[in-house]
Write an enzyme that holds these catalytic residues in place. Structure first.
Site, mmCIF file in Angstrom:
data_model
loop_
_atom_site.group_PDB
_atom_site.id
_atom_site.type_symbol
_atom_site.label_atom_id
_atom_site.label_comp_id
_atom_site.label_asym_id
_atom_site.label_seq_id
_atom_site.Cartn_x
_atom_site.Cartn_y
_atom_site.Cartn_z
ATOM 1 N N ASP A 116 0.877 -1.166 0.000
ATOM 2 C CA ASP A 116 0.000 0.000 0.000
ATOM 3 C C ASP A 116 0.918 1.221 0.000
ATOM 4 O O ASP A 116 2.061 1.138 0.466
ATOM 5 C CB ASP A 116 -0.869 -0.015 1.260
ATOM 6 C CG ASP A 116 -1.673 1.250 1.416
ATOM 7 O OD1 ASP A 116 -2.337 1.649 0.442
ATOM 8 O OD2 ASP A 116 -1.611 1.849 2.498
ATOM 9 N N ASP B 243 -1.156 -0.777 6.158
ATOM 10 C CA ASP B 243 -1.199 -0.175 7.491
ATOM 11 C C ASP B 243 -2.122 -0.937 8.441
ATOM 12 O O ASP B 243 -2.197 -0.627 9.614
ATOM 13 C CB ASP B 243 -1.597 1.302 7.423
ATOM 14 C CG ASP B 243 -2.995 1.505 6.832
ATOM 15 O OD1 ASP B 243 -3.738 0.510 6.713
ATOM 16 O OD2 ASP B 243 -3.333 2.648 6.491
ATOM 17 N N ASP C 56 -6.598 -1.602 5.003
ATOM 18 C CA ASP C 56 -6.230 -2.670 4.082
ATOM 19 C C ASP C 56 -6.525 -4.059 4.626
ATOM 20 O O ASP C 56 -5.957 -5.040 4.150
ATOM 21 C CB ASP C 56 -4.736 -2.564 3.744
ATOM 22 C CG ASP C 56 -4.404 -1.247 3.062
ATOM 23 O OD1 ASP C 56 -5.103 -0.906 2.093
ATOM 24 O OD2 ASP C 56 -3.474 -0.565 3.502
#
Length: 667
Positions: free
Chosen positions: A364, A558, A562
């Site tokens: 991410d 994180d 996600d």
């Protein structure tokens, strides 16, 4: 002696005593004529022992006496092994190392090999002591590392008096006091006090974290300086430290494929070698009894049943699987403990093993590769406006918004903001904000806001989020705001490539130009921009289908936004998860701070652990099968059997303890 437990000290004393007695018996001359030894009878006269003079007995010619002399050290050193073997047989657990050692040494006594029986049991117990010590040291180091849960909390009463209570008895909303030098017992928010918290036990980082009133604090940190009054926000069982301890304590339940293989192997291996040893004794013995001497094959010539029994006993001693059964789980245990020292929490040895096979790493962007906080990177005023005035207008107009972009504008403005100059603030959803500043109508927002108000604006080729500013219908300029990459991110990607990762991918909901710029700066192989959470899952699905069979895809996020992707990937790694419940729940591996370089450290630990596990398996099996073959042909002594069992186990366990030593990757 100081570092030994009471049980280990008792075992050491038994070993020394048994060894001394065995040595004393072995040093006695072979031919002591007992008839020459006189005793005092009841009349006070010196006479030889009754009947011994006629028989001319010697020490080693008197079998009962030899048996008793060797039985004493054997009983001292081996009584517990015999008792465990009997107890396990009674409970239906026949084929273990206690059974094998008991059968081998009792059999040696039965064939008159008294000294060998005592020696085998003595060296087996020496090996067990070393194994117990090595395993104990590993567990102590991890226990000390994870000893982060305080036993008491200072609960503040209504009258301000402090009472020491168990953290489990503190309710949510209560106020506790954390004195300098104490560990924070529960998660909460600082009401009063300023201090620096040592988070090393959670993150592996030595740099302290400053806290002021309003900041959240998590259990397990050490208060280094000031007195803190903290309002508790979570009960003890839901606190960060409890979740972490749960994680580490239960990590052993999720076994790696190597551990499962060894468990299955030992279940079938031990009974098979026991039956093989029985066949090694019975078949030649039966052949000796029924085949005439003239027709006996060469391997039977000159042998008798006691010789084949001795070979079978040696075979049993060699076959003990403790080198594998102890060293392989200990290697994974050490790897998980070594990772914990660095602030990397692994939920099971299966994930540690899988991490070593990772060839695709998906990231991410926000909060993982970038700082996760917006920063003003460029200010472009139009003619008639200055950089300072542009920032001041934007900061005042955005003053009442708690959006991260608004916070970055306020942080970039160097002037003291007087909110009394602001009136009629109106937030326009999806566009920006308008407000009167010093009587002027100030607009601050995106290009759609300028189009709506029919104010021509300039585009900008710089990556990031653009905030256009207009004053009384006149375009005043624009401000570029970017989420900058972390300083360690580029080195992280290089470290992953060096560690054998073949593909690095970034998924983000940000714009195409921003994603392209970040991916290019960091050297990523691939990126996908403007993705919603569902789109990220779809991208991961495609990458899973495209990866090489037998390899692993890891997703690093994180742990909050996600969670679906963390769950779908082969391995989910949550980063920057200090105090994040969602991260601890969703991920398989949790990095307890914001340092992405620890992903490389985790991969190094996993590969080192797997390397040590394979070394132990091949070494133990190789030595055992070699000596088993020699033993079957009568070419291995009981000493070689002891080495193949105790020696191999000891060396394998020493090798396994290397997993606790970790070399961190530094970006």
């Amino acid at each position: 002696m100081k570092n030994l437990t009471r049980k280990q000290r008792r075992m050491l004393l038994r070993i020394v005593l048994a060894a001394a007695l065995l040595t004393a018996v072995k040093l006695l001359p072979d031919q002591i004529n007992l008839a020459d030894r006189w005793i005092i009878d009841f009349t006070g006269q010196w006479v030889p022992p009754a009947g011994w003079a006629e028989r001319g007995c010697t020490l080693y010619g008197c079998a009962p006496l030899r048996f008793v002399l060797y039985l004493i050290p054997y009983a001292i050193i081996g009584w517990d092994v015999l008792w465990k073997a009997v107890r396990n047989i009674r409970n239906g657990q026949v084929f273990d190392e206690n059974f094998l050692m008991a059968l081998a040494t009792v059999g040696a006594f039965g064939t008159g090999e008294y000294a060998e029986a005592v020696f085998v049991m003595l060296f087996y117990q020496v090996g067990e002591l070393f194994q117990d010590y090595a395993v104990g040291k590993s567990r102590q180091s991890i226990a000390a590392l994870m000893d982060i849960r305080p036993d008491t909390a200072n609960l503040e009463g209504e009258d301000g008096e402090l009472e020491e209570v168990d953290p489990e008895d503190v309710e949510v909303g209560a106020v506790i006091v954390v004195k300098p030098g104490e560990r924070v017992p529960l998660d909460g928010v600082v009401l009063e006090g300023v201090s620096a918290l040592d988070t090393a036990a959670l993150t592996g980082e030595s740099a302290p974290r400053d806290v002021v009133p309003g900041d959240a604090v998590i259990s397990g940190c050490v208060n280094r300086s000031g007195l803190l009054r903290v309002r508790v926000t979570k009960p003890c069982e839901e606190s960060t430290v409890s979740k972490i301890l749960d994680l580490v304590e239960n990590a052993g339940e999720k076994k790696a494929a190597s551990e499962n293989f060894i468990t299955r192997f030992a279940r079938y291996y031990t009974p098979c070698v026991t039956l093989a040893a029985l066949a090694l004794f019975l078949l030649p013995t039966i052949a000796l009894a029924i085949v005439p001497v003239s027709s006996q094959p060469a391997f039977l010539a000159g042998t008798d049943w006691t010789g084949w029994l001795h070979r079978a006993l040696i075979f049993l001693v060699i076959s003990c699987p403790c080198a594998l059964v102890i060293s392989v789980p200990l290697s994974f245990f050490g790897g998980i403990g070594g990772a914990s020292k660095c602030g990397i929490l692994v939920k099971g040895s299966n994930y540690l093993e899988a991490l070593a096979k990772t060839e695709t790493v998906v990231f991410d962007k926000t909060g993982t590769l970038t700082r996760g906080s917006f920063t003003v990177t460029a200010v472009h005023p139009e003619e008639g406006f200055t950089r300072e005035s542009l920032l001041e207008y934007a900061a005042l107009a955005e003053h009442y918004s708690d959006h991260p972009i608004s916070a970055s504008l306020r942080a970039a403005c160097e002037k003291t903001l007087d909110v009394g100059r602001v009136a009629d603030v109106e937030e326009i959803a999806g566009h920006g904000v308008q407000a009167h500043v010093d009587g002027k109508l100030i607009l601050a927002g995106n290009g759609r806001l300028m189009e709506r108000e029919r104010i021509p604006c300039r585009p900008c080729e710089l990556p990031g989020t653009i905030v256009h500013i207009a004053a009384d219908g006149v375009y005043a300029g624009h401000i570029m705001i970017s989420d900058l990459p972390k300083p360690e991110a580029k080195t992280l990607v290089e470290g992953l490539k060096a560690a054998g990762v073949k593909k690095t991918v970034m998924l983000t909901g940000d714009t195409e130009i921003t994603a392209k710029t970040v991916a290019g700066d960091l050297g990523l192989d691939e990126y996908h921009a403007q993705l919603l959470p569902a789109d990220k899952v779809a991208q991961v699905e495609q990458l899973l289908e495209a990866k090489t069979p037998g390899t692993v895809l890891a997703f690093v996020g994180d742990g909050i936004n996600d969670a679906p992707v963390l769950t779908r990937a082969d391995i989910g790694i949550a980063m920057g998860a200090l105090g994040s419940d969602a991260a601890i729940e969703a991920a398989d591996i949790v990095l307890m701070d914001d340092n992405p370089a620890k992903i490389v450290t985790a991969m190094r630990i996993s590969r080192k652990t797997l390397r040590i596990v394979k070394q132990n398996i091949w070494f133990a099996l190789g030595v055992k099968f070699a000596v088993l073959g020699l033993g079957a042909f009568g070419m291995a002594t009981m000493w070689a059997a002891v080495f193949a069992d105790v020696g191999v186990a000891f060396l394998a366990i020493l090798n396994a303890t290397r997993c606790l030593r970790v070399e961190e990757f530094r970006a």
